[in-house]
Motif scaffolding. Structure first.
Motif, mmCIF file in Angstrom:
data_model
loop_
_atom_site.group_PDB
_atom_site.id
_atom_site.type_symbol
_atom_site.label_atom_id
_atom_site.label_comp_id
_atom_site.label_asym_id
_atom_site.label_seq_id
_atom_site.Cartn_x
_atom_site.Cartn_y
_atom_site.Cartn_z
ATOM 1 N N LYS A 210 46.368 58.413 -20.046
ATOM 2 C CA LYS A 210 45.045 59.095 -19.114
ATOM 3 C C LYS A 210 43.997 58.657 -18.997
ATOM 4 C CE LYS A 210 48.311 61.420 -16.201
ATOM 5 N NZ LYS A 210 48.943 63.042 -15.444
ATOM 6 N N VAL A 211 43.676 57.828 -20.793
ATOM 7 C CA VAL A 211 42.331 58.388 -21.557
ATOM 8 C C VAL A 211 41.134 57.990 -20.735
ATOM 9 C CG1 VAL A 211 41.691 57.077 -23.598
ATOM 10 C CG2 VAL A 211 44.042 58.023 -23.520
ATOM 11 N N THR A 212 40.068 58.539 -20.400
ATOM 12 C CA THR A 212 39.380 57.996 -19.582
ATOM 13 C C THR A 212 37.472 57.609 -20.709
ATOM 14 O OG1 THR A 212 37.966 60.085 -19.358
ATOM 15 C CG2 THR A 212 39.601 59.582 -17.649
ATOM 16 N N GLY A 213 37.918 57.756 -21.487
ATOM 17 C CA GLY A 213 37.216 57.343 -22.794
ATOM 18 C C GLY A 213 37.575 57.760 -23.921
ATOM 19 N N GLU A 214 35.985 57.343 -24.603
ATOM 20 C CA GLU A 214 35.913 57.159 -26.272
ATOM 21 C C GLU A 214 36.655 59.004 -27.000
ATOM 22 O OE1 GLU A 214 35.801 55.037 -28.969
ATOM 23 O OE2 GLU A 214 36.093 53.958 -27.140
ATOM 24 N N ASP A 215 35.722 59.726 -26.072
ATOM 25 C CA ASP A 215 35.860 61.357 -27.065
ATOM 26 C C ASP A 215 37.543 61.083 -26.234
ATOM 27 O OD1 ASP A 215 33.783 61.496 -27.050
ATOM 28 O OD2 ASP A 215 33.215 62.571 -25.460
ATOM 29 N N ASP A 216 38.203 60.545 -25.504
ATOM 30 C CA ASP A 216 40.151 60.895 -25.063
ATOM 31 C C ASP A 216 40.454 60.592 -26.281
ATOM 32 O OD1 ASP A 216 39.543 63.110 -23.018
ATOM 33 O OD2 ASP A 216 39.990 61.207 -21.759
ATOM 34 N N LEU A 217 40.547 59.538 -25.843
ATOM 35 C CA LEU A 217 40.743 58.556 -27.300
ATOM 36 C C LEU A 217 40.622 58.963 -28.555
ATOM 37 C CD1 LEU A 217 41.855 56.408 -28.021
ATOM 38 C CD2 LEU A 217 40.538 54.625 -28.580
ATOM 39 N N LEU A 218 39.494 59.730 -28.757
ATOM 40 C CA LEU A 218 39.414 60.139 -30.821
ATOM 41 C C LEU A 218 40.176 61.817 -30.559
ATOM 42 C CD1 LEU A 218 37.815 60.199 -33.368
ATOM 43 C CD2 LEU A 218 35.801 61.480 -32.160
ATOM 44 N N PHE A 219 39.686 62.236 -29.897
ATOM 45 C CA PHE A 219 40.874 63.628 -29.510
ATOM 46 C C PHE A 219 43.130 63.399 -29.494
ATOM 47 C CE2 PHE A 219 43.930 66.224 -27.571
ATOM 48 C CZ PHE A 219 42.987 67.634 -28.225
ATOM 49 N N LEU A 232 47.002 54.238 -22.500
ATOM 50 C CA LEU A 232 46.852 53.532 -21.060
ATOM 51 C C LEU A 232 45.590 54.420 -20.703
ATOM 52 C CD1 LEU A 232 50.004 52.901 -21.572
ATOM 53 C CD2 LEU A 232 49.930 52.370 -19.587
ATOM 54 N N VAL A 233 44.111 53.937 -19.986
ATOM 55 C CA VAL A 233 43.069 54.211 -18.821
ATOM 56 C C VAL A 233 43.978 54.359 -18.096
ATOM 57 C CG1 VAL A 233 42.104 52.141 -20.445
ATOM 58 C CG2 VAL A 233 42.883 51.873 -18.140
ATOM 59 N N HIS A 234 42.695 55.747 -18.051
ATOM 60 C CA HIS A 234 43.509 55.744 -16.388
ATOM 61 C C HIS A 234 42.878 54.590 -14.863
ATOM 62 C CE1 HIS A 234 43.491 59.190 -12.758
ATOM 63 N NE2 HIS A 234 42.510 58.090 -12.426
ATOM 64 N N SER A 235 44.868 54.505 -14.784
ATOM 65 C CA SER A 235 44.650 53.765 -13.387
ATOM 66 C C SER A 235 44.404 54.085 -12.416
ATOM 67 C CB SER A 235 46.173 53.796 -13.684
ATOM 68 O OG SER A 235 46.079 52.477 -13.527
ATOM 69 N N SER A 236 43.851 53.269 -11.989
ATOM 70 C CA SER A 236 43.974 53.295 -9.978
ATOM 71 C C SER A 236 44.735 52.480 -9.033
ATOM 72 C CB SER A 236 42.346 52.656 -9.322
ATOM 73 O OG SER A 236 42.131 51.612 -10.593
ATOM 74 N N TRP A 237 45.027 51.660 -9.975
ATOM 75 C CA TRP A 237 46.343 51.226 -9.325
ATOM 76 C C TRP A 237 47.645 51.399 -9.517
ATOM 77 C CZ3 TRP A 237 51.377 49.792 -10.985
ATOM 78 C CH2 TRP A 237 52.155 48.561 -10.556
ATOM 79 N N VAL A 238 48.068 52.719 -10.229
ATOM 80 C CA VAL A 238 49.040 53.667 -10.346
ATOM 81 C C VAL A 238 48.256 54.499 -9.595
ATOM 82 C CG1 VAL A 238 50.329 55.351 -11.475
ATOM 83 C CG2 VAL A 238 49.654 52.784 -12.551
ATOM 84 N N ARG A 239 47.671 55.109 -9.155
ATOM 85 C CA ARG A 239 47.102 56.179 -8.474
ATOM 86 C C ARG A 239 47.676 55.256 -6.328
ATOM 87 N NH1 ARG A 239 43.997 60.640 -8.109
ATOM 88 N NH2 ARG A 239 45.366 60.886 -10.026
ATOM 89 N N ALA A 240 46.733 53.805 -6.490
ATOM 90 C CA ALA A 240 46.771 53.366 -5.487
ATOM 91 C C ALA A 240 48.324 53.115 -5.116
ATOM 92 C CB ALA A 240 46.542 52.344 -5.178
ATOM 93 N N ALA A 241 49.379 52.939 -5.628
ATOM 94 C CA ALA A 241 51.068 53.317 -5.591
ATOM 95 C C ALA A 241 51.709 53.672 -5.749
ATOM 96 C CB ALA A 241 51.742 52.402 -7.030
ATOM 97 N N GLU A 242 50.740 55.395 -6.271
ATOM 98 C CA GLU A 242 51.402 57.124 -5.655
ATOM 99 C C GLU A 242 51.658 56.829 -4.470
ATOM 100 O OE1 GLU A 242 52.248 58.411 -10.071
ATOM 101 O OE2 GLU A 242 50.172 59.139 -9.116
ATOM 102 N N GLN A 243 50.070 56.764 -4.284
ATOM 103 C CA GLN A 243 50.283 57.116 -2.368
ATOM 104 C C GLN A 243 50.034 56.208 -1.472
ATOM 105 O OE1 GLN A 243 45.748 57.223 -3.066
ATOM 106 N NE2 GLN A 243 45.640 59.033 -3.676
#
Length: 335
Positions: A210-219, A232-243
């Motif tokens: 659920k990484v959304t940007g460089e700040d998340d990755l740096l953390f 893995l980056v935040h996934s609209s594919w996964v969200r659509a599948a879960e819905q």
């Protein structure tokens, strides 16, 4: 190879267990997914539609599983004397991944494109009288008696948090992927798991999710260091599948996330199986359980179940007697 996915509740470990299992299956590799979480959602994540998988859970049939696996091992006097940590010995019935044996035939069904076994839910009848880890005994026994080869994969979705260390099951894997969100709570489980794992030489790799940007990755890099394998980056594919909408084709998963799954497989394949270490851990945890509670519970000295002449791995398959020489066994009964 045996792979565990662990992490804080809500980190996405079940989703990643499913994605990785599907990634392996899509390549044509033999793969078995196992739902070992107290919340049984892996079948749904794999694309199964409906509540009933159609296969009896391992946790509800431990007696039959023990009877089947003990075979003609003379060190195991009875099913009652066999506990979840009992290691295989000469005469034990060993398994090949997804073989045509009774255990696989009875307990494995396909969820989407992936063969799946489940431990079973923690239901109302268990409240106040049972520990969920007793249901995981079937998984531990299964892995102890499995002789899997190169290019074969067992993917286990484990219980959330450091609770996975409440049984010796955590030591049954070649590699453990710890799924961590880029938050302080997300990496807190990592620190707990890292410290326990180091004590036993368990190999872990962190997968940021659920990484959304460089700040998340740096953390994550600051908190986890060299243990961070990929993210893995935040996934609209996964969200659509879960819905329940969107495409089911893994090819349409975000390119970065598809690449991350490939890196997970590369990490697994780069770590050769160490049969001696796996068996040593199995014996160590069995002796711990025998001395702490099982000897008193059964009235037997279960440390004698350890067979010093047993050689783990493919050599054990070569040494086992043919089925025709084994005593008749009680077949796994219907639910």
């Amino acid at each position: 190879m045996r792979i565990a996915f662990v992490g804080k509740g809500g980190s996405g470990k079940t989703t990643l267990s499913a994605l990785f299992s599907r990634h392996l299956a899509r390549s044509g590799a033999p793969v078995l997914a196992v739902d070992g979480d107290i919340n049984q959602h892996l079948a749904e994540a794999l694309g199964h539609d409906g509540d009933d998988l159609g296969a009896p859970p391992l946790g509800a049939h431990l007696s039959e599983i023990k009877e089947y696996l003990r075979g003609t091992n003379p060190r195991i006097a009875s099913t009652e004397a066999m506990i979840k940590t009992t290691p295989p010995g000469r005469g034990s019935r060993l398994l090949r991944l997804l073989g045509d044996d009774e255990l696989h035939t009875r307990h494995v069904r396909r969820a989407g494109d992936v063969p799946l076994m489940v431990t079973g839910e923690f239901d109302e009848s268990d409240l106040g009288v049972a520990c969920y880890h007793s249901k995981l005994g079937g998984v531990e026994l299964y892995l102890n008696h499995l002789v899997d080869g190169p290019g074969e994969y067992v993917v286990v979705d484990m219980t959330a948090g450091a609770d996975a260390f409440a049984s010796g099951l955590f030591s049954r894997f070649d590699l453990t992927f710890l799924v961590a969100e880029p938050t302080r709570k997300g990496v807190s489980v990592y620190r707990q798991y890292r410290d326990h794992a180091q004590e036993f030489g368990i190999r872990i790799a962190v997968v940021g999710n659920k990484v959304t940007g460089e700040d998340d990755l740096l953390f994550l890099k600051e908190q986890v260091g060299d243990d961070l394998l990929t993210h893995l980056v935040h996934s609209s594919w996964v969200r659509a599948a879960e819905q329940g909408r969107g495409e089911d084709d893994l090819d349409t998963l975000e390119p970065h996330n598809r690449h991350a799954l490939s890196l997970l497989r590369e990490a697994v394949d780069s770590r050769p199986r160490d049969w001696d270490t796996l068996h040593r851990h199995s014996v160590e945890f069995h002796l711990r359980n025998a001395r702490s509670w099982a000897n008193a519970s059964t009235g037997l000295d279960l440390t004698t179940q350890v067979d010093p002449g047993f050689v783990p791995g493919p050599a054990a398959l070569a040494r086992r007697p043919p089925d025709s020489s084994e005593r008749p066994l009680t077949r796994l009964t219907a639910p």
